[in-house]
Design a protein around this motif. Sequence first.
Motif, PDB file in Angstrom:
ATOM      1  N   ARG A 114      -1.026  -3.714  -2.236  1.00 48.68           N
ATOM      2  CA  ARG A 114       0.134  -4.478  -2.714  1.00 48.68           C
ATOM      3  C   ARG A 114       1.309  -3.540  -2.929  1.00 48.68           C
ATOM      4  NH1 ARG A 114      -1.870  -7.735  -7.697  1.00 48.68           N
ATOM      5  NH2 ARG A 114       0.203  -8.647  -7.586  1.00 48.68           N
ATOM      6  N   LEU A 115       2.499  -4.110  -2.896  1.00 49.62           N
ATOM      7  CA  LEU A 115       3.712  -3.340  -3.128  1.00 49.62           C
ATOM      8  C   LEU A 115       3.869  -3.076  -4.622  1.00 49.62           C
ATOM      9  CD1 LEU A 115       6.083  -2.094  -1.638  1.00 49.62           C
ATOM     10  CD2 LEU A 115       7.292  -4.266  -1.887  1.00 49.62           C
ATOM     11  N   GLU A 116       4.240  -1.858  -4.945  1.00 47.92           N
ATOM     12  CA  GLU A 116       4.386  -1.449  -6.344  1.00 47.92           C
ATOM     13  C   GLU A 116       5.779  -0.862  -6.542  1.00 47.92           C
ATOM     14  OE1 GLU A 116       1.609   1.147  -9.199  1.00 47.92           O
ATOM     15  OE2 GLU A 116       2.491   2.321  -7.573  1.00 47.92           O
ATOM     16  N   GLY A 170       5.175  -1.939 -12.062  1.00 44.36           N
ATOM     17  CA  GLY A 170       4.035  -2.824 -11.808  1.00 44.36           C
ATOM     18  C   GLY A 170       3.925  -3.213 -10.349  1.00 44.36           C
ATOM     19  N   LEU A 171       2.878  -3.972 -10.054  1.00 41.07           N
ATOM     20  CA  LEU A 171       2.613  -4.474  -8.712  1.00 41.07           C
ATOM     21  C   LEU A 171       3.366  -5.780  -8.471  1.00 41.07           C
ATOM     22  CD1 LEU A 171      -1.243  -3.885  -8.566  1.00 41.07           C
ATOM     23  CD2 LEU A 171       0.515  -2.586  -7.339  1.00 41.07           C
ATOM     24  N   ALA A 172       3.771  -5.996  -7.231  1.00 43.06           N
ATOM     25  CA  ALA A 172       4.498  -7.221  -6.880  1.00 43.06           C
ATOM     26  C   ALA A 172       3.636  -8.453  -7.119  1.00 43.06           C
ATOM     27  CB  ALA A 172       4.950  -7.165  -5.426  1.00 43.06           C
ATOM     28  N   SER A 173       4.267  -9.503  -7.598  1.00 44.41           N
ATOM     29  CA  SER A 173       3.570 -10.784  -7.756  1.00 44.41           C
ATOM     30  C   SER A 173       3.420 -11.431  -6.381  1.00 44.41           C
ATOM     31  CB  SER A 173       4.347 -11.696  -8.702  1.00 44.41           C
ATOM     32  OG  SER A 173       5.597 -12.023  -8.131  1.00 44.41           O
ATOM     33  N   ASP A 174       2.621 -12.470  -6.303  1.00 43.51           N
ATOM     34  CA  ASP A 174       2.388 -13.155  -5.035  1.00 43.51           C
ATOM     35  C   ASP A 174       3.494 -14.148  -4.675  1.00 43.51           C
ATOM     36  OD1 ASP A 174      -0.002 -11.817  -4.557  1.00 43.51           O
ATOM     37  OD2 ASP A 174      -1.159 -13.272  -5.714  1.00 43.51           O
ATOM     38  N   SER A 175       4.481 -14.308  -5.537  1.00 44.76           N
ATOM     39  CA  SER A 175       5.491 -15.343  -5.328  1.00 44.76           C
ATOM     40  C   SER A 175       6.746 -14.856  -4.619  1.00 44.76           C
ATOM     41  CB  SER A 175       5.889 -15.950  -6.683  1.00 44.76           C
ATOM     42  OG  SER A 175       6.457 -14.939  -7.500  1.00 44.76           O
ATOM     43  N   GLY A 176       6.741 -13.637  -4.108  1.00 42.36           N
ATOM     44  CA  GLY A 176       7.939 -13.081  -3.494  1.00 42.36           C
ATOM     45  C   GLY A 176       8.199 -13.585  -2.086  1.00 42.36           C
ATOM     46  N   LEU A 216      12.986 -11.408   1.208  1.00 43.20           N
ATOM     47  CA  LEU A 216      14.255 -10.962   0.631  1.00 43.20           C
ATOM     48  C   LEU A 216      14.178 -10.648  -0.859  1.00 43.20           C
ATOM     49  CD1 LEU A 216      16.643 -13.481   2.424  1.00 43.20           C
ATOM     50  CD2 LEU A 216      16.306 -11.054   2.954  1.00 43.20           C
ATOM     51  N   GLN A 217      13.068 -10.961  -1.506  1.00 42.19           N
ATOM     52  CA  GLN A 217      12.973 -10.747  -2.954  1.00 42.19           C
ATOM     53  C   GLN A 217      11.527 -10.524  -3.368  1.00 42.19           C
ATOM     54  OE1 GLN A 217      15.359 -13.209  -5.660  1.00 42.19           O
ATOM     55  NE2 GLN A 217      13.426 -13.823  -6.586  1.00 42.19           N
ATOM     56  N   GLN A 218      11.343  -9.527  -4.233  1.00 39.54           N
ATOM     57  CA  GLN A 218      10.029  -9.260  -4.806  1.00 39.54           C
ATOM     58  C   GLN A 218      10.180  -9.024  -6.306  1.00 39.54           C
ATOM     59  OE1 GLN A 218       6.844  -9.130  -3.304  1.00 39.54           O
ATOM     60  NE2 GLN A 218       7.923 -10.084  -1.598  1.00 39.54           N
ATOM     61  N   SER A 219       9.227  -9.546  -7.078  1.00 40.16           N
ATOM     62  CA  SER A 219       9.208  -9.365  -8.536  1.00 40.16           C
ATOM     63  C   SER A 219       7.985  -8.570  -8.923  1.00 40.16           C
ATOM     64  CB  SER A 219       9.196 -10.722  -9.236  1.00 40.16           C
ATOM     65  OG  SER A 219      10.401 -11.409  -8.975  1.00 40.16           O
ATOM     66  N   PHE A 220       8.149  -7.724  -9.941  1.00 41.41           N
ATOM     67  CA  PHE A 220       7.116  -6.780 -10.354  1.00 41.41           C
ATOM     68  C   PHE A 220       6.875  -6.885 -11.858  1.00 41.41           C
ATOM     69  CE2 PHE A 220       9.522  -5.255  -6.748  1.00 41.41           C
ATOM     70  CZ  PHE A 220       8.547  -4.794  -5.861  1.00 41.41           C
ATOM     71  N   THR A 265      12.939  -7.448 -10.711  1.00 37.45           N
ATOM     72  CA  THR A 265      13.090  -8.117  -9.426  1.00 37.45           C
ATOM     73  C   THR A 265      14.109  -7.359  -8.587  1.00 37.45           C
ATOM     74  OG1 THR A 265      12.560 -10.264 -10.394  1.00 37.45           O
ATOM     75  CG2 THR A 265      13.716 -10.281  -8.278  1.00 37.45           C
ATOM     76  N   LEU A 266      13.719  -7.042  -7.371  1.00 34.78           N
ATOM     77  CA  LEU A 266      14.628  -6.461  -6.388  1.00 34.78           C
ATOM     78  C   LEU A 266      14.868  -7.505  -5.311  1.00 34.78           C
ATOM     79  CD1 LEU A 266      13.160  -2.872  -5.834  1.00 34.78           C
ATOM     80  CD2 LEU A 266      15.294  -3.470  -6.996  1.00 34.78           C
ATOM     81  N   SER A 267      16.136  -7.677  -4.923  1.00 33.81           N
ATOM     82  CA  SER A 267      16.429  -8.628  -3.863  1.00 33.81           C
ATOM     83  C   SER A 267      17.547  -8.104  -2.970  1.00 33.81           C
ATOM     84  CB  SER A 267      16.784 -10.002  -4.434  1.00 33.81           C
ATOM     85  OG  SER A 267      17.890  -9.920  -5.293  1.00 33.81           O
TER      86      SER A 267
END
Length: 182
Positions: free
Chosen positions: A99-101, A121-127, A130-134, A153-155
């Motif tokens: 997983r992306l961290e 933290g590790l990325a959640s499954d809801s990304g 264009l956007q990932q939340s950790f 969150t990075l977007s």
Amino acid sequence: MRNIPHLMLALLLTFSGANVLADGAAPLTAQQQFFQRLTTLCGASFSGQTAFPMDKTDPFAGKELRATLKHCTPEEIRIPFSVGEDRSRTWLLRWQQGRLELKHDHRHEDGTPDDVTMYGGLASDSGSALQQSFPADAYTASLIPAAATNVWTLSLNEQGTELTYYLERDGKPRFKATLIRQ
């Protein structure tokens, strides 16, 4: 003529934005797509200012914020993040446990690690691509108990010209920076 349906499917997937590997393997996950998009921007610099909070006493208030995508490998992207003249921060995006961290690497001027470093933290499954939340991991919660509920969150916008870094704590906005590609 029998290959026309396969050709049509390939064209449809290409123009629909689906990411199918050339060898017919499974599509890339949203985390892989996001990482891949950032990798294509390696070397790009983004700058801007704090969008939230607007409190003039905030240590980031009124200072130029700059993030540069550097040192990109298939396993890790290093993004030095400076606040004015303070260059002590680097965001690390890397693969851990498939997983992306996101980790925040804080250093002193001499390069030694700060006492408060490597949280994230590790990325959640809801990304998405264009956007990932950790959400904060257990290490972060033990290092900074108040940050146990943090979600970073990075977007990116579709064009790759705007990078947003957003932090929530206890489900409420805590920090937001919108940076424009230079």
